[in-house]
Design a protein around this motif. Structure first.
Motif, mmCIF file in Angstrom:
data_model
loop_
_atom_site.group_PDB
_atom_site.id
_atom_site.type_symbol
_atom_site.label_atom_id
_atom_site.label_comp_id
_atom_site.label_asym_id
_atom_site.label_seq_id
_atom_site.Cartn_x
_atom_site.Cartn_y
_atom_site.Cartn_z
ATOM 1 N N PRO A 226 -112.858 55.534 57.410
ATOM 2 C CA PRO A 226 -112.279 54.572 58.356
ATOM 3 C C PRO A 226 -112.872 54.625 59.756
ATOM 4 C CG PRO A 226 -110.738 56.347 57.890
ATOM 5 C CD PRO A 226 -111.858 56.507 56.926
ATOM 6 N N GLY A 227 -113.397 55.776 60.139
ATOM 7 C CA GLY A 227 -114.084 55.866 61.422
ATOM 8 C C GLY A 227 -113.186 55.632 62.625
ATOM 9 N N PRO A 228 -113.790 55.488 63.798
ATOM 10 C CA PRO A 228 -112.997 55.337 65.015
ATOM 11 C C PRO A 228 -112.194 54.047 65.054
ATOM 12 C CG PRO A 228 -115.333 55.016 65.477
ATOM 13 C CD PRO A 228 -115.244 55.532 64.080
ATOM 14 N N VAL A 229 -112.667 52.992 64.368
ATOM 15 C CA VAL A 229 -111.936 51.723 64.410
ATOM 16 C C VAL A 229 -110.511 51.901 63.916
ATOM 17 C CG1 VAL A 229 -111.824 49.381 63.489
ATOM 18 C CG2 VAL A 229 -114.024 50.311 64.229
ATOM 19 N N ALA A 230 -110.349 52.615 62.790
ATOM 20 C CA ALA A 230 -109.004 52.823 62.249
ATOM 21 C C ALA A 230 -108.137 53.612 63.224
ATOM 22 C CB ALA A 230 -109.093 53.538 60.902
ATOM 23 N N ALA A 231 -108.725 54.645 63.841
ATOM 24 C CA ALA A 231 -107.950 55.445 64.793
ATOM 25 C C ALA A 231 -107.538 54.616 66.005
ATOM 26 C CB ALA A 231 -108.768 56.663 65.236
ATOM 27 N N PHE A 232 -108.444 53.771 66.488
ATOM 28 C CA PHE A 232 -108.117 52.926 67.636
ATOM 29 C C PHE A 232 -107.022 51.920 67.288
ATOM 30 C CE2 PHE A 232 -112.688 53.648 69.233
ATOM 31 C CZ PHE A 232 -112.289 54.658 70.086
ATOM 32 N N LEU A 233 -107.117 51.284 66.130
ATOM 33 C CA LEU A 233 -106.111 50.294 65.751
ATOM 34 C C LEU A 233 -104.745 50.953 65.563
ATOM 35 C CD1 LEU A 233 -108.114 48.035 63.271
ATOM 36 C CD2 LEU A 233 -107.208 47.373 65.504
ATOM 37 N N ALA A 234 -104.734 52.119 64.913
ATOM 38 C CA ALA A 234 -103.464 52.822 64.709
ATOM 39 C C ALA A 234 -102.834 53.210 66.050
ATOM 40 C CB ALA A 234 -103.677 54.055 63.844
ATOM 41 N N ALA A 235 -103.662 53.720 66.957
ATOM 42 C CA ALA A 235 -103.146 54.126 68.262
ATOM 43 C C ALA A 235 -102.671 52.920 69.070
ATOM 44 C CB ALA A 235 -104.221 54.887 69.032
ATOM 45 N N ALA A 236 -103.396 51.808 68.980
ATOM 46 C CA ALA A 236 -102.954 50.598 69.675
ATOM 47 C C ALA A 236 -101.636 50.105 69.116
ATOM 48 C CB ALA A 236 -104.026 49.518 69.569
ATOM 49 N N GLY A 237 -101.467 50.202 67.796
ATOM 50 C CA GLY A 237 -100.200 49.801 67.194
ATOM 51 C C GLY A 237 -99.032 50.637 67.666
ATOM 52 N N ARG A 238 -99.298 51.900 68.006
ATOM 53 C CA ARG A 238 -98.252 52.792 68.527
ATOM 54 C C ARG A 238 -98.062 52.626 70.020
ATOM 55 N NH1 ARG A 238 -101.415 56.585 65.656
ATOM 56 N NH2 ARG A 238 -102.108 57.473 67.659
ATOM 57 N N GLY A 239 -98.955 51.898 70.672
ATOM 58 C CA GLY A 239 -98.885 51.757 72.124
ATOM 59 C C GLY A 239 -99.594 52.855 72.879
#
Length: 394
Positions: A226-239
């Motif tokens: 998933p790479g950094p994109v998945a981590a960024f999207l997950a973190a953005a979803g959490r605020g």
């Protein structure tokens, strides 16, 4: 001054709205039927009234690039974007040698001190050489807290944001130094994995944090890697992070833009232009830092010896163009697209009480467009600013 049209306000779109200013401040906003002022209202108008846009990632325009130009060129670039709706702008540098970075930081600091820029954004040099994109790989170096401090000193405290790779050396020290200096960390230009990215986001411990142009200059999202994109999207979803999107129709597919808005919402997205020197001028040959760029049909790419397509080298759109593309091509609601180009970046810079909204007490930074979101007039602190070649008629 009394302006009438479709008003994009904090709580939604007012179809027939009014914005009243008093000197450099907004004094009243609301539906036209509720207006009770003594001065007569203008006739109903097809104009759209937006807050002044705020671009956190811009390398130049009008033929001048912030990483290369002198003070006059930097002023010309900033003025061009201001006249086209960007009333608040960070001037972005790219990876370069120390002396070049110190010189350009000192030049741009003067514009910040005169109110022509909101601050400086350092895009590098502590990024991944494997994902440097249109930056000079010879200028990419491991994280160096001492160099960061020297650049901030040369900029006289005007650095507001810095892009660095999560995997760079001395990441924790750099994060602490940015916090002390009031510099917004932005993770990007990275070749790392999801776990490392998530750990670095956790290191920020609730402090403001962004991701530099999500999807660009990082490994693509893959279901087993998933790479950094998945981590960024997950973190953005959490605020926990705000993601940049260059929604100019070149850097991202329209469906990608709409997916991110649907997934994390406009409060966790900041639209940026990533504009370079060719924004607002013709195709041709330009520079981005030490690298040669060729612009053809409005698309900027690194020049190559054999004439093949090089890496995308920044954008040629202004931020209002990006908002329009997000609305028209990606189907983003007008209020959401405007939020991501105004209120969200204002919050990241700690300016939400001053900018980013059409609301009483805010600065009278107002963009007037036609119904196609093309500029009719721009006001900065209540004073007409353009766009160039267009006369504002009240």
């Amino acid at each position: 001054m009394i302006l009438r049209g479709t008003v994009v306000a904090d709580d939604g779109v007012i179809d027939d709205g009014v914005v009243v200013t008093d000197d450099d401040r907004i004094s009243w906003v609301g539906p036209a039927p509720e207006y009770r002022g003594q001065a007569p209202l203008p006739e109903p108008d097809s104009s759209i009234l937006l807050p002044g846009l705020i671009d956190l990632h811009c390398h130049g325009g009008a033929g001048a690039g912030f990483p290369n130009t002198d003070a006059d060129g930097a002023r010309r670039a900033a003025d061009h974007h201001r006249r086209h709706g960007t009333t608040g702008l960070l001037g972005s540098l790219v990876s370069a040698g120390e002396q070049d970075l110190l010189r350009q930081a000192e030049i741009l600091a003067g514009l910040v001190e005169r109110g022509e820029l909101l601050g400086i954004h350092l895009e590098g040099p502590f990024i991944s050489g494997a994902r440097c994109g249109a930056q000079d790989p010879a200028s990419v170096i491991p994280g160096d807290p001492g160099l960061f401090e020297r650049i901030c000193d040369a900029a006289r405290g005007t650095v507001r944001s810095m892009t660095l790779a999560p995997e760079t050396a001395h990441f924790g020290e750099l994060l602490d130094a940015m916090h002390r200096r009031g510099v917004l960390p932005s993770l990007g230009h990275t070749d790392t994995d999801a776990a490392t990215t998530a750990a670095r986001i956790a290191d920020a411990a609730g402090r403001p944090l962004t991701a530099t142009h999500l999807f660009n200059a990082m490994p693509p999202l893959h279901h087993r890697a998933p790479g950094p994109v998945a981590a960024f999207l997950a973190a953005a979803g959490r605020g926990d992070i705000v993601v940049e999107l260059i929604a100019d129709g070149v850097h991202l597919a329209p469906e990608t833009v709409s997916m991110v808005f649907d997934t994390v919402g406009p409060e966790q997205i900041v639209l940026v232009s990533d504009a370079m020197a060719a924004a607002g001028v013709s195709d041709g040959n330009y520079q981005l830092g030490p690298l040669d760029v060729r612009v053809s049909q409005g698309v900027a790419r690194l020049a190559t010896a054999d004439g093949s397509a090089g890496a995308i080298a920044g954008g040629t759109a202004r931020l209002l163009d990006v908002v329009r593309t997000a609305v028209v091509d990606s189907g983003i609601g007008l209020a959401d697209a405007v939020t991501s180009a105004t209120r969200t970046p204002a919050r990241l810079l700690g300016l939400e009480s001053e900018r980013g909204s059409l609301a009483p007490g805010r600065r009278a930074d107002i963009v007037v467009t036609d119904h196609h979101l093309r500029p009719r007039g721009v006001f900065v602190g209540g004073i007409p600013a353009g766009p160039k070649g267009l006369a504002w008629k009240s």
